[in-house]
Design a protein around this motif. Structure first.
Motif, PDB file in Angstrom:
ATOM      1  N   HIS A 382      39.653  44.366  27.565  1.00  0.00           N
ATOM      2  CA  HIS A 382      39.076  44.004  28.872  1.00  0.00           C
ATOM      3  C   HIS A 382      38.598  42.563  28.776  1.00  0.00           C
ATOM      4  CE1 HIS A 382      38.223  47.991  31.103  1.00  0.00           C
ATOM      5  NE2 HIS A 382      39.142  48.224  30.194  1.00  0.00           N
ATOM      6  N   HIS A 383      39.030  41.757  29.685  1.00  0.00           N
ATOM      7  CA  HIS A 383      38.701  40.326  29.678  1.00  0.00           C
ATOM      8  C   HIS A 383      38.191  39.951  31.065  1.00  0.00           C
ATOM      9  CE1 HIS A 383      40.299  35.974  28.740  1.00  0.00           C
ATOM     10  NE2 HIS A 383      39.029  35.997  29.084  1.00  0.00           N
ATOM     11  N   TYR A 384      36.937  39.496  31.142  1.00  0.00           N
ATOM     12  CA  TYR A 384      36.317  39.220  32.443  1.00  0.00           C
ATOM     13  C   TYR A 384      35.855  37.756  32.550  1.00  0.00           C
ATOM     14  CZ  TYR A 384      35.536  44.342  32.292  1.00  0.00           C
ATOM     15  OH  TYR A 384      35.670  45.703  32.175  1.00  0.00           O
ATOM     16  N   ARG A 385      35.857  37.266  33.792  1.00  0.00           N
ATOM     17  CA  ARG A 385      35.176  36.003  34.108  1.00  0.00           C
ATOM     18  C   ARG A 385      34.245  36.257  35.286  1.00  0.00           C
ATOM     19  NH1 ARG A 385      40.658  32.855  33.914  1.00  0.00           N
ATOM     20  NH2 ARG A 385      40.933  32.709  31.663  1.00  0.00           N
ATOM     21  N   ILE A 386      33.064  35.621  35.225  1.00  0.00           N
ATOM     22  CA  ILE A 386      32.074  35.819  36.298  1.00  0.00           C
ATOM     23  C   ILE A 386      31.623  34.466  36.850  1.00  0.00           C
ATOM     24  CG2 ILE A 386      31.174  38.034  35.499  1.00  0.00           C
ATOM     25  CD1 ILE A 386      28.897  36.510  34.117  1.00  0.00           C
ATOM     26  N   ASP A 387      31.018  34.508  38.044  1.00  0.00           N
ATOM     27  CA  ASP A 387      30.464  33.270  38.604  1.00  0.00           C
ATOM     28  C   ASP A 387      28.987  33.136  38.197  1.00  0.00           C
ATOM     29  OD1 ASP A 387      28.990  34.974  40.209  1.00  0.00           O
ATOM     30  OD2 ASP A 387      30.225  34.645  42.003  1.00  0.00           O
ATOM     31  N   ASP A 388      28.317  32.142  38.756  1.00  0.00           N
ATOM     32  CA  ASP A 388      26.924  31.885  38.356  1.00  0.00           C
ATOM     33  C   ASP A 388      25.983  33.028  38.728  1.00  0.00           C
ATOM     34  OD1 ASP A 388      27.673  29.502  37.310  1.00  0.00           O
ATOM     35  OD2 ASP A 388      27.125  28.300  39.073  1.00  0.00           O
ATOM     36  N   ASP A 389      26.382  33.826  39.704  1.00  0.00           N
ATOM     37  CA  ASP A 389      25.540  34.963  40.110  1.00  0.00           C
ATOM     38  C   ASP A 389      25.869  36.239  39.348  1.00  0.00           C
ATOM     39  OD1 ASP A 389      24.275  33.414  42.060  1.00  0.00           O
ATOM     40  OD2 ASP A 389      25.937  33.746  43.457  1.00  0.00           O
ATOM     41  N   GLY A 390      26.759  36.141  38.394  1.00  0.00           N
ATOM     42  CA  GLY A 390      27.117  37.326  37.616  1.00  0.00           C
ATOM     43  C   GLY A 390      28.116  38.210  38.319  1.00  0.00           C
ATOM     44  N   ARG A 391      28.832  37.681  39.289  1.00  0.00           N
ATOM     45  CA  ARG A 391      29.844  38.486  39.983  1.00  0.00           C
ATOM     46  C   ARG A 391      31.226  38.209  39.417  1.00  0.00           C
ATOM     47  NH1 ARG A 391      27.687  40.980  44.316  1.00  0.00           N
ATOM     48  NH2 ARG A 391      25.673  40.178  44.970  1.00  0.00           N
ATOM     49  N   MET A 392      32.015  39.252  39.403  1.00  0.00           N
ATOM     50  CA  MET A 392      33.356  39.148  38.822  1.00  0.00           C
ATOM     51  C   MET A 392      34.247  38.234  39.668  1.00  0.00           C
ATOM     52  SD  MET A 392      33.685  41.025  36.080  1.00  0.00           S
ATOM     53  CE  MET A 392      35.468  41.136  36.045  1.00  0.00           C
ATOM     54  N   VAL A 393      34.915  37.307  38.992  1.00  0.00           N
ATOM     55  CA  VAL A 393      35.887  36.475  39.709  1.00  0.00           C
ATOM     56  C   VAL A 393      37.306  36.699  39.190  1.00  0.00           C
ATOM     57  CG1 VAL A 393      34.233  34.676  40.325  1.00  0.00           C
ATOM     58  CG2 VAL A 393      35.453  34.501  38.155  1.00  0.00           C
ATOM     59  N   TRP A 394      37.416  37.291  38.019  1.00  0.00           N
ATOM     60  CA  TRP A 394      38.761  37.483  37.446  1.00  0.00           C
ATOM     61  C   TRP A 394      38.677  38.532  36.349  1.00  0.00           C
ATOM     62  CZ3 TRP A 394      40.590  36.786  32.415  1.00  0.00           C
ATOM     63  CH2 TRP A 394      41.982  36.710  32.258  1.00  0.00           C
ATOM     64  N   ALA A 395      39.716  39.315  36.230  1.00  0.00           N
ATOM     65  CA  ALA A 395      39.777  40.282  35.132  1.00  0.00           C
ATOM     66  C   ALA A 395      41.210  40.445  34.664  1.00  0.00           C
ATOM     67  CB  ALA A 395      39.227  41.639  35.580  1.00  0.00           C
ATOM     68  N   ASN A 396      41.357  40.675  33.398  1.00  0.00           N
ATOM     69  CA  ASN A 396      42.665  41.032  32.857  1.00  0.00           C
ATOM     70  C   ASN A 396      42.458  42.236  31.935  1.00  0.00           C
ATOM     71  OD1 ASN A 396      45.445  40.825  32.346  1.00  0.00           O
ATOM     72  ND2 ASN A 396      45.056  39.739  30.436  1.00  0.00           N
ATOM     73  N   LEU A 397      43.256  43.257  32.177  1.00  0.00           N
ATOM     74  CA  LEU A 397      43.193  44.438  31.319  1.00  0.00           C
ATOM     75  C   LEU A 397      44.538  44.599  30.622  1.00  0.00           C
ATOM     76  CD1 LEU A 397      41.675  47.077  33.817  1.00  0.00           C
ATOM     77  CD2 LEU A 397      40.473  45.374  32.469  1.00  0.00           C
ATOM     78  N   ILE A 398      44.493  44.770  29.320  1.00  0.00           N
ATOM     79  CA  ILE A 398      45.717  45.150  28.611  1.00  0.00           C
ATOM     80  C   ILE A 398      45.473  46.544  28.054  1.00  0.00           C
ATOM     81  CG2 ILE A 398      47.413  44.584  26.862  1.00  0.00           C
ATOM     82  CD1 ILE A 398      46.660  41.709  27.065  1.00  0.00           C
ATOM     83  N   ILE A 399      46.153  47.492  28.668  1.00  0.00           N
ATOM     84  CA  ILE A 399      45.947  48.904  28.350  1.00  0.00           C
ATOM     85  C   ILE A 399      46.796  49.264  27.135  1.00  0.00           C
ATOM     86  CG2 ILE A 399      46.027  51.242  29.315  1.00  0.00           C
ATOM     87  CD1 ILE A 399      44.239  49.299  30.899  1.00  0.00           C
ATOM     88  N   ALA A 400      46.290  50.190  26.349  1.00  0.00           N
ATOM     89  CA  ALA A 400      46.978  50.552  25.108  1.00  0.00           C
ATOM     90  C   ALA A 400      48.440  50.910  25.358  1.00  0.00           C
ATOM     91  CB  ALA A 400      46.237  51.719  24.453  1.00  0.00           C
TER      92      ALA A 400
END
Lengths: 474, 175
Positions: A382-400
């Protein structure tokens, strides 16, 4: 001249899959494709959500392995908070992850695969399922149910419910363990070990009768990837990445999992919604690698618990170097069940497991975080990026299951070339092609966890594009 | 499955997906029953779907009551029927089990299965929502009342009588 087959997804839910076998001019199978026709889109729908919601939200990705997503997501959030969580919290998460592995492996082995092993791949499909298993070998079926109960009960004791527990949170877990609950869990484990050992003995007896399947079910050289401890032991919660090649030689070692993008890239194919991750150095599609129970046991130097170590050494005797045949995933799964039960005993036996400090609290301190854990089916990222308010702006999931996509496609080609005669598909051949996929216990949401048979369509397509024969299961 | 799921003579299982509108009728009815019924009378489970693991606690119950949404019924209509073990079809074994299959597993694996009733609640919508439709909301109190009446009779050791059913007729063989 072979031509492409246009695939319209039958449905976007329930994990429907389709396999296409392409024939050459001589009528032999020249290509095979495993189509995953569903789309989930969790990476998009989480955008804008606060990071604190992510573990619970991501657990909804799956009803079979929600704990894996819960754990990987919580770890990604730990990274966003930039905290080192209390050791007791890490061990509690580790226990839940192992409990899930036990119940998920039990589902795969007992409910889904053992009917083939018990009755044979050519048995009547009306009997080759859980109901048939219950009649032919009720002890085996009861054992599967009991192992699942043990795993699920531990998840429920820790997280409050068996499926989608909202227990792992950014920074740790939301509740410490009480002594009476620890004792309840400990009391179940000896029975689980007894069942797992009995089943492994049974498996070794019957597996000897499946030589052709062991030779042809995705048996080819690839890399293997998974997490290991600092001493090269089996690790499912934390640790570092290792890759080994088909000879069992280490290609990458002690690699920080948060830098996975330096190792792995992702490709897409027009015939499937599932991504095709590959080892970057070898390029696509040469960079084929496998994850999951067999991969993990191929790359470790030892398991780290007594019974599992003994069984691991025996498994590795099957072949010099890495064990390549995917049929042996079943064997590896049973060894991992033993490991999981032994490791839970060890962790629960440590008095510090009752420590009440189980959560580090902090505000978001990083823009980007990666969480990696070993799910039952393999490495989950699970790979996440958030903004200054802690909200998700991007995610990448690589599932098994995605890591194994290239291997599954190549595996069905190998099995089809061996078992399909080019003119007509027999039920037994169909089942063997399907069983190659089942070795990997793929999780295309929950539908590939079908009881006995997954919804599947296989077409034999001639060189001129004519569909010679089609078999469909709904 | 907690091992103490059937300390009581009756096991109630309300199943369905609460995120899909009226499919949540079963779990909602089960929640209300759990809040109202003494544990000594009935154990209550909620689940997304029926699972093989339920065969074991079912085998320890004397009576089972399943509650599920039913898209074939008029919205809000309630249908109660006895559940009988049948030979599963390939489709039954392929992806999910109905009450008949779970009872069959209970019998085949644990040697006995309870007498069982299925309450079907006519559903209007399986959309992505957590709310029940008005007809289903209106029907649930009736389901709960009827189940409680059945549970009270069962707990009192009275014959479980249904319209058209012979007194004491068993739905499956008890080992």
């Amino acid at each position: 001249m072979p031509r492409d087959i246009v695939i319209d997804p039958v449905t976007r839910i329930e994990g429907h899959a389709k396999i296409t076998l392409r024939l050459g001019d001589d009528g032999n199978v020249t290509d095979a494709m495993f189509h995953v026709t569903q789309f989930r889109g969790f990476e998009k729908l989480c955008e804008g959500r606060p990071l604190t919601e992510m573990p619970s939200l991501m657990a909804r990705t799956c009803g079979i392995c929600p704990v894996s997503h819960l754990i990987a997501s919580a770890k990604a959030c730990d990274a966003l908070l930039a905290v080192a969580i209390p050791e007791t919290a890490a061990n509690l998460r580790r226990i839940m992850n192992l409990a899930q592995m036990v119940q998920s492996h039990a589902l795969s082995f007992f409910h889904l695969s053992s009917p083939d092993l018990l009755m044979g791949f050519d048995a009547d499909p009306a009997r080759r399922n859980l109901f048939g298993l219950a009649q032919e070998n009720p002890q085996l079926a009861r054992d599967g149910i009991r192992l699942r109960q043990i795993g699920q009960s531990i998840i429920e004791i820790l997280g409050g419910k068996k499926i989608h527990p909202a227990w792992a949170v950014p920074g740790g877990v939301n509740k410490p363990l009480e002594a009476q609950n620890r004792d309840k869990m400990l009391a179940m484990l000896p029975e689980g070990l007894e069942i797992a050992q009995r089943t492994l003995r049974w498996y070794k007896r019957v597996a000897a009768g499946f030589g052709a399947e062991a030779r042809t079910f995705a048996n080819f050289p690839t890399l293997f990837m998974g997490l290991i401890t600092e001493t090269g032991g089996l690790e499912h919660y934390d640790g570092l990445l290792r890759l080994v090649d088909a000879k069992g030689e280490i290609v990458v070692d002690q690699f920080p999992p948060e830098k996975y993008q330096e190792l792995i890239a992702e490709a897409v194919e027009p015939y499937s919604f599932m991504k095709f991750p590959y080892f970057q150095k070898l390029g696509y599609p040469r960079g084929i690698y496998r994850v999951g129970p067999l991969a993990r046991l191929n790359l470790v130097d030892h398991c780290g618990t007594p019974m599992a170590d003994q069984e691991w050494a025996e498994l590795r005797e099957i072949q010099r170097g890495a064990v390549l045949g995917s049929f042996h995933y079943h064997h590896a799964r049973l060894i991992e069940i033993i490991f999981g039960l032994e490791m839970m005993q060890r962790l629960l036996g440590d008095p510090t497991i009752l420590d009440t400090r189980v959560r580090a609290r902090a505000r978001p301190n990083r823009d980007e975080g990666v969480g990696v854990a070993e799910a039952p089916r393999g490495t989950l990222i699970h790979h996440y990026r958030i903004d200054d308010d802690g909200r998700m702006v991007w995610a990448n999931l690589i599932i098994a299951t995605g890591h194994n996509n290239l291997a599954m496609n190549r595996g069905i080609l190998q099995a089809a070339q061996h078992f399909v005669d080019g003119k007509k598909i027999s039920e037994g051949a169909l089942n063997r092609v399907e069983a190659v996929i089942r070795c990997y216990d793929p999780c295309l949401s929950c539908a590939t966890h079908a009881l006995g048979k997954m919804p599947l369509k296989i077409e034999l397509v001639a060189a001129d594009g004519e569909v010679i024969h089609a078999v469909q299961r709904d | 499955m907690p091992s103490n799921a059937t300390e009581s003579p009756v096991l109630i299982i309300g199943y369905g997906n609460a995120l899909r509108g009226d499919d949540g009728a079963g779990p909602e009815a089960a929640r209300r029953l759990k809040a109202s019924l003494p544990r000594r009378w009935a154990s209550v489970l909620t689940a997304h779907q029926l699972l093989p693991e339920m065969a074991e606690p079912l085998s320890r119950a004397q009576w089972a009551i399943f509650i599920d949404a039913d898209c074939r019924l008029q919205p809000g209509r309630i249908r109660r029927r006895r559940v009988r073990i049948v030979q599963p079809t390939v489709a039954d074994a392929a992806h999910q089990q109905g009450p008949e299959g779970i009872l069959r597993l209970a019998r085949d694996l644990y040697g006995r299965c309870p007498r069982a009733l299925l309450y079907g609640v006519g559903a209007a919508s399986f959309a992505y929502e957590q709310a029940l439709s008005p007809p289903v909301r209106a029907a649930l109190p009736r389901v709960v009342r009827d189940v409680m009446r059945v549970v009270r009779r069962a707990s009192a050791g009275l014959a479980w009588r249904l319209p058209g059913a012979r007194r004491g007729k068993r739905e499956c063989r008890h080992a």
